[in-house]
Design an enzyme around this catalytic site. Structure first.
Site, PDB file in Angstrom:
ATOM      1  N   TRP A  51       0.824  -1.213   0.000  1.00  0.00           N
ATOM      2  CA  TRP A  51       0.000   0.000   0.000  1.00  0.00           C
ATOM      3  C   TRP A  51       0.854   1.257   0.000  1.00  0.00           C
ATOM      4  O   TRP A  51       0.504   2.252  -0.622  1.00  0.00           O
ATOM      5  CB  TRP A  51      -1.010   0.002   1.152  1.00  0.00           C
ATOM      6  CG  TRP A  51      -2.216  -0.836   0.824  1.00  0.00           C
ATOM      7  CD1 TRP A  51      -2.565  -2.034   1.388  1.00  0.00           C
ATOM      8  CD2 TRP A  51      -3.203  -0.583  -0.189  1.00  0.00           C
ATOM      9  NE1 TRP A  51      -3.709  -2.523   0.795  1.00  0.00           N
ATOM     10  CE2 TRP A  51      -4.115  -1.651  -0.168  1.00  0.00           C
ATOM     11  CE3 TRP A  51      -3.400   0.455  -1.119  1.00  0.00           C
ATOM     12  CZ2 TRP A  51      -5.223  -1.731  -1.029  1.00  0.00           C
ATOM     13  CZ3 TRP A  51      -4.495   0.378  -1.991  1.00  0.00           C
ATOM     14  CH2 TRP A  51      -5.380  -0.696  -1.931  1.00  0.00           C
ATOM     15  N   ASP A  72      -1.473   6.920   6.152  1.00  0.00           N
ATOM     16  CA  ASP A  72      -2.597   6.168   5.594  1.00  0.00           C
ATOM     17  C   ASP A  72      -3.008   5.138   6.645  1.00  0.00           C
ATOM     18  O   ASP A  72      -2.392   4.087   6.759  1.00  0.00           O
ATOM     19  CB  ASP A  72      -2.161   5.488   4.292  1.00  0.00           C
ATOM     20  CG  ASP A  72      -3.228   4.528   3.764  1.00  0.00           C
ATOM     21  OD1 ASP A  72      -4.333   4.457   4.352  1.00  0.00           O
ATOM     22  OD2 ASP A  72      -2.945   3.846   2.753  1.00  0.00           O
ATOM     23  N   LYS A 116     -12.802  -0.644   6.306  1.00  0.00           N
ATOM     24  CA  LYS A 116     -12.186  -1.620   7.203  1.00  0.00           C
ATOM     25  C   LYS A 116     -12.716  -1.433   8.630  1.00  0.00           C
ATOM     26  O   LYS A 116     -13.441  -2.275   9.115  1.00  0.00           O
ATOM     27  CB  LYS A 116     -10.665  -1.516   7.161  1.00  0.00           C
ATOM     28  CG  LYS A 116     -10.045  -2.218   5.960  1.00  0.00           C
ATOM     29  CD  LYS A 116      -9.716  -1.302   4.823  1.00  0.00           C
ATOM     30  CE  LYS A 116      -9.245  -2.070   3.591  1.00  0.00           C
ATOM     31  NZ  LYS A 116      -8.386  -1.245   2.728  1.00  0.00           N
TER      32      LYS A 116
HETATM   33  C1  LIG Z   1      -7.838  -0.695   1.623  1.00  0.00           C
HETATM   34  C2  LIG Z   1      -6.699   0.217   1.692  1.00  0.00           C
HETATM   35  C3  LIG Z   1      -6.577   1.336   0.832  1.00  0.00           C
HETATM   36  C4  LIG Z   1      -7.488   1.576  -0.352  1.00  0.00           C
HETATM   37  O1  LIG Z   1      -8.681   2.047  -0.091  1.00  0.00           O
HETATM   38  P1  LIG Z   1      -9.738   2.329  -1.285  1.00  0.00           P
HETATM   39  O2  LIG Z   1     -10.855   2.904  -0.526  1.00  0.00           O
HETATM   40  O3  LIG Z   1     -10.031   1.038  -1.959  1.00  0.00           O
HETATM   41  O4  LIG Z   1      -9.116   3.303  -2.208  1.00  0.00           O
HETATM   42  C5  LIG Z   1      -5.518   2.184   1.022  1.00  0.00           C
HETATM   43  N1  LIG Z   1      -4.605   1.962   1.978  1.00  0.00           N
HETATM   44  C6  LIG Z   1      -4.669   0.892   2.804  1.00  0.00           C
HETATM   45  C7  LIG Z   1      -3.630   0.701   3.853  1.00  0.00           C
HETATM   46  C8  LIG Z   1      -5.714  -0.015   2.678  1.00  0.00           C
HETATM   47  O5  LIG Z   1      -5.790  -1.080   3.494  1.00  0.00           O
END
Ligand SMILES: *Cc1c(COP(=O)(O)O)cnc(C)c1O
Length: 362
Positions: A102, A174, A198
Site C-alpha cells: 500500500w 494512511d 475496514k
Molecule cells: C484498503 C486500503 C486502501 C485503499 O482504499 P480504497 O478505498 O479502496 O481506495 C488504502 N490503503 C490501505 C492501507 C488499505 O488497506
C-alpha cells in the site's frame, strides 16, 4: 445455521448491532417516513446526524481542536492523489516510507505530482523472515513538504507501532486498516486519512483528519472535491457527500463508544491477534513470517507449509462458516482480517477449524 464469520480484508464485516440498527430504521429514519438515503444532506436532521458523527469520532480519537475532520469521497486511493495536491510546495519534494504494497501504491500516485526519493525502503528480509528497520534509522529529507507512511500494511500484515519522528516536516499517515483499532496521538500527525471500509463503515467514504495550518495550500489545478480548504469551509458538503456511508460510520462510532472506546477495543484486538498468532507459532503445519515486533493486529497472513492443501483449506473453511480467508495474490496463502467488528468467538472458531484441519491432513 452455522454462525458465519467474515475475515475479508475489505470491505470488511460490520458490527452486528450496527447492521441491526440500520435495518430497523432503513425505511423510516427518525420518524420521517423515508430512509436516511432519501433525505437531503442539507436537511436539519441529516446535518445534525453528520455533526454528531464528527463529534463522536473526535471523542474516540481525542482529536485536538486545531484539526479539521473531513468526510470525503474517493476512498483511500483518492487521498493518495489528494495528499500531494494539497500539501506539496513549489519544490515538489515529498518523502515516502516504504513498508509494503500500500505504501508503494501511494508512491505511484504521488509520483504524478511529486519528486520522491526512492531510498526509503524500511523492510528487510533475512532467511525468509520479514522485519522493519526502526523508524529512528530512517533519514528524513528536511526539505520535503511532508513525509508519508502506512502504519498498517493490509496485504503483508505489517504494523508499525512506533511513530516516525519527522521534526517540522508534517507527517501523513494512511491509516485505512488500523484507524480506531488502538489509541494514537493525533497531535503527532499533519494528516491522517483512512478509507472507511475496514474499521469505519461501508466503502465510498474516506475520513481525513488534517491540521489547520496545512489547509489552504492546495495547487490551483486540484479537483475542488479534493481541496481540503473547500471541503473544510463547506463542512464536507461542497457537493453531495456519501450520505449513507456517513450515517453508517456514525452508527459504528456510537457502537465503539459503547464498547468503551479505543482503549477497550485495543485490549480485545490484542487478545484476538495473540490467540491466532500463538496458535500459528506453536504449529509446524502453519506459518507466519513477519517479525513479532511488527506483526499486524488487524491482518494476519499465514501459510500452510504444504501449499498443496490451500484449496482444501479454503473449501472446508467456507463450509464451516469462515469466509474469505484466501490471502492477497501478492503474498499467497491465507489471510484473516481481525478488524474491530470481529468478535473473539470468530477467532476461536478459526483456531478450532485450523486445529481440526491440521489433525485431518498432517
Ligand atoms: C484498503 C486500503 C486502501 C485503499 O482504499 P480504497 O478505498 O479502496 O481506495 C488504502 N490503503 C490501505 C492501507 C488499505 O488497506
Amino acid at each position: 445455521m452455522t454462525k458465519i464469520f467474515n475475515f475479508c480484508a475489505g470491505p470488511a464485516m460490520l458490527p452486528e448491532a450496527v447492521m441491526q440498527k440500520a435495518q430497523q430504521e432503513f425505511c423510516n429514519w427518525q420518524n420521517l417516513g423515508v430512509s436516511v438515503m432519501e433525505v437531503s444532506h442539507r436537511s436539519p436532521e441529516f446535518v445534525a446526524m453528520a455533526q454528531q458523527a464528527e463529534q463522536d469520532l473526535r471523542e474516540l480519537m481525542a482529536i485536538p481542536d486545531n484539526y479539521k475532520v473531513l468526510f470525503c469521497h474517493g476512498g483511500g486511493r483518492g487521498q493518495f492523489a489528494a495528499v500531494p495536491l494539497n500539501l506539496l510546495d513549489s519544490k515538489l519534494n515529498a518523502d515516502y516510507l516504504l513498508t509494503g504494497q500500500w505504501s508503494k501504491y501511494a508512491v505511484a500516485e504521488a509520483k504524478k505530482h511529486a519528486r520522491i526519493a526512492e531510498t526509503n525502503i524500511l523492510t528487510t528480509t533475512t532467511d525468509g523472515k520479514i522485519s522493519v528497520r526502526p523508524c529512528a534509522d530512517w533519514k528524513i529529507n528536511a526539505g520535503a513538504a511532508y513525509v508519508h507512511y502506512c502504519p498498517n500494511e493490509t496485504i503483508e500484515g505489517i504494523e508499525l507501532f512506533d511513530i516516525p519522528e519527522t521534526g517540522v516536516v508534517p507527517l501523513v499517515a494512511d491509516m485505512s486498516s488500523t484507524i480506531l483499532s488502538r489509541p494514537i496521538d493525533v497531535s503527532k500527525f499533519g494528516v491522517i486519512y483512512a478509507g472507511a471500509q475496514k474499521n469505519i463503515g461501508p466503502s465510498g467514504l474516506a475520513i481525513v483528519i488534517v491540521r489547520d495550518d496545512l489547509i489552504g495550500k492546495a495547487r490551483q489545478t486540484i479537483p475542488a472535491i479534493f481541496d481540503y480548504k473547500i471541503q473544510a469551509d463547506a463542512d464536507s458538503m461542497y457537493n453531495t457527500p456519501p450520505t449513507y456511508a456517513w450515517y453508517l460510520a456514525g452508527l459504528v462510532f456510537k457502537w465503539l463508544l459503547e464498547q468503551g472506546g479505543v482503549v477497550e477495543i485495543e485490549k480485545k484486538n490484542i487478545a484476538k491477534a495473540a490467540l491466532l498468532y500463538n496458535f500459528i507459532d506453536q504449529s509446524t503445519f502453519y506459518a507466519n513470517n513477519i517479525d513479532k515486533s511488527v506483526r499486524s493486529r488487524m491482518n494476519v497472513p499465514f501459510a500452510l507449509i504444504n501449499e498443496g492443501l490451500n484449496e482444501a483449506f479454503l473449501i472446508e473453511s467456507k463450509a464451516a462458516g469462515l469466509l474469505t480467508l484466501k490471502g492477497h495474490k501478492i503474498v499467497g496463502g491465507m489471510r484473516a482480517s481481525l478488524y474491530n467488528a470481529m468478535p473473539i468467538e470468530g477467532v476461536q472458531a478459526l483456531v478450532d477449524f485450523m486445529t481440526a484441519f491440521e489433525k485431518k491432513y498432517a
